[in-house]
Design an enzyme around this catalytic site. Structure first.
Site, PDB file in Angstrom:
ATOM      1  N   CYS A 157      12.315 -14.959 -61.190  1.00 12.30           N
ATOM      2  CA  CYS A 157      12.947 -14.226 -62.298  1.00 12.30           C
ATOM      3  C   CYS A 157      14.259 -14.860 -62.744  1.00 12.30           C
ATOM      4  CB  CYS A 157      13.138 -12.760 -61.924  1.00 12.30           C
ATOM      5  SG  CYS A 157      14.288 -12.439 -60.551  1.00 12.30           S
ATOM      6  N   HIS A 209      16.439  -8.377 -59.417  1.00  9.61           N
ATOM      7  CA  HIS A 209      15.565  -8.802 -60.509  1.00  9.61           C
ATOM      8  C   HIS A 209      16.363  -8.872 -61.807  1.00  9.61           C
ATOM      9  CE1 HIS A 209      11.675  -9.603 -62.282  1.00  9.61           C
ATOM     10  NE2 HIS A 209      11.853  -8.660 -63.188  1.00  9.61           N
ATOM     11  N   HIS A 221      10.073 -11.200 -68.550  1.00  5.35           N
ATOM     12  CA  HIS A 221      10.595 -11.426 -67.198  1.00  5.35           C
ATOM     13  C   HIS A 221       9.486 -12.025 -66.337  1.00  5.35           C
ATOM     14  CE1 HIS A 221       8.832  -7.562 -65.342  1.00  5.35           C
ATOM     15  NE2 HIS A 221       8.387  -7.601 -66.572  1.00  5.35           N
TER      16      HIS A 221
END
Length: 255
Positions: A157, A209, A221
């Site tokens: 990510c 994240h 993402h």
């Protein structure tokens, strides 16, 4: 100080000096790093772009001078896959590899040489716009998630966010929790615009994240693969299952 550059499309950076050790990041072709220590097979490096440290296999590197590192440009490969000629043979590089040693289409790095007859991407000439950000981010769509990955062959990510922003001369640290220390806070999701970064935490409150907002209700993402999902004030909702997958912590603006 001594420096090296990566001479393979993507070199794993590992936590320890062993092939079985966890991959914590990658050096892409042409990226440079300071050598901190060496063993027979590995070198512990500090990446000159983001300061990240890890162990790389020495045969995937070659020495370069400090002067070469300082004179290196920010030129990147701008296509999903780019072919160069490396020591007389083709080499296929992922999006975002460094072509900063090129001069008139050719580079000499230690005992190696490479050439490229195309036009590299120059981040210094990039114009930040909604359409440009979306176009660049979408180049990574469906790239598989890979812990420590930074390329279209596999990416995590924060690696995804870092690489997209690099095309717009916006350097970011390597990990999501580090990236969250940069930029200005956006108070409400409804105020978010394309290019804002949304950060998400786990049950312990640690940021784990990050993704790029395409608008105030859509995010791109890397989770399983690079994907586009819906987002609300609580977090991300999977377009595949309808389940909530990540809890929103904070939104930051870097541009």
């Amino acid at each position: 100080m001594s420096f090296v550059t990566c001479i393979v499309p993507a070199a794993p950076m590992r936590k320890e000096d062993a092939h079985r050790s966890e991959m914590v990041s990658q050096l892409l072709f042409g990226e440079t790093a300071e050598v901190l220590e060496e063993t027979k097979l590995f070198a512990r490096l500090r990446c000159t772009y983001d300061g990240y440290e890890g162990w790389c296999q020495r045969t995937q590197l070659t020495p370069v001078s400090e002067e070469q590192v300082q004179q290196k440009t920010e030129l990147l490969t701008g296509s999903w896959q780019t072919t160069i000629t490396f020591n007389g043979e083709p080499m296929h590089l992922p999006l975002g590899s460094s072509l900063g040693f090129l001069a008139d289409g050719r580079a000499e790095i230690g005992p190696f040489s490479y050439s490229f007859d195309g036009t590299p991407f120059d981040p210094s000439a990039a114009i930040v716009s909604e359409s440009a950000l979306k176009e660049r981010a979408r180049q990574y769509l469906n790239t598989p998630y890979l812990w420590g990955g930074r390329s279209v062959f596999g990416i995590d990510c924060s690696g995804f966010v870092q690489q997209v922003f690099r095309f717009f001369q916006q350097p970011l640290p390597r990990d999501a929790y580090q990236q969250a220390t940069t930029g200005e806070v956006v108070g409400f999701l409804q105020e978010a615009i394309c290019g804002d970064l949304a950060y998400f935490d786990n049950d312990e409150g640690r940021i784990t994240h990050v993704g790029i907002l395409l608008n105030n209700d859509t995010i791109i993402h890397s989770s399983g693969r690079v994907r586009i999902d819906k987002i609300d004030t609580q977090g991300i909702i999977s377009g595949d299952t309808g389940e909530r997958t990540h809890n929103l912590r904070i939104i930051k603006r870097n541009f």
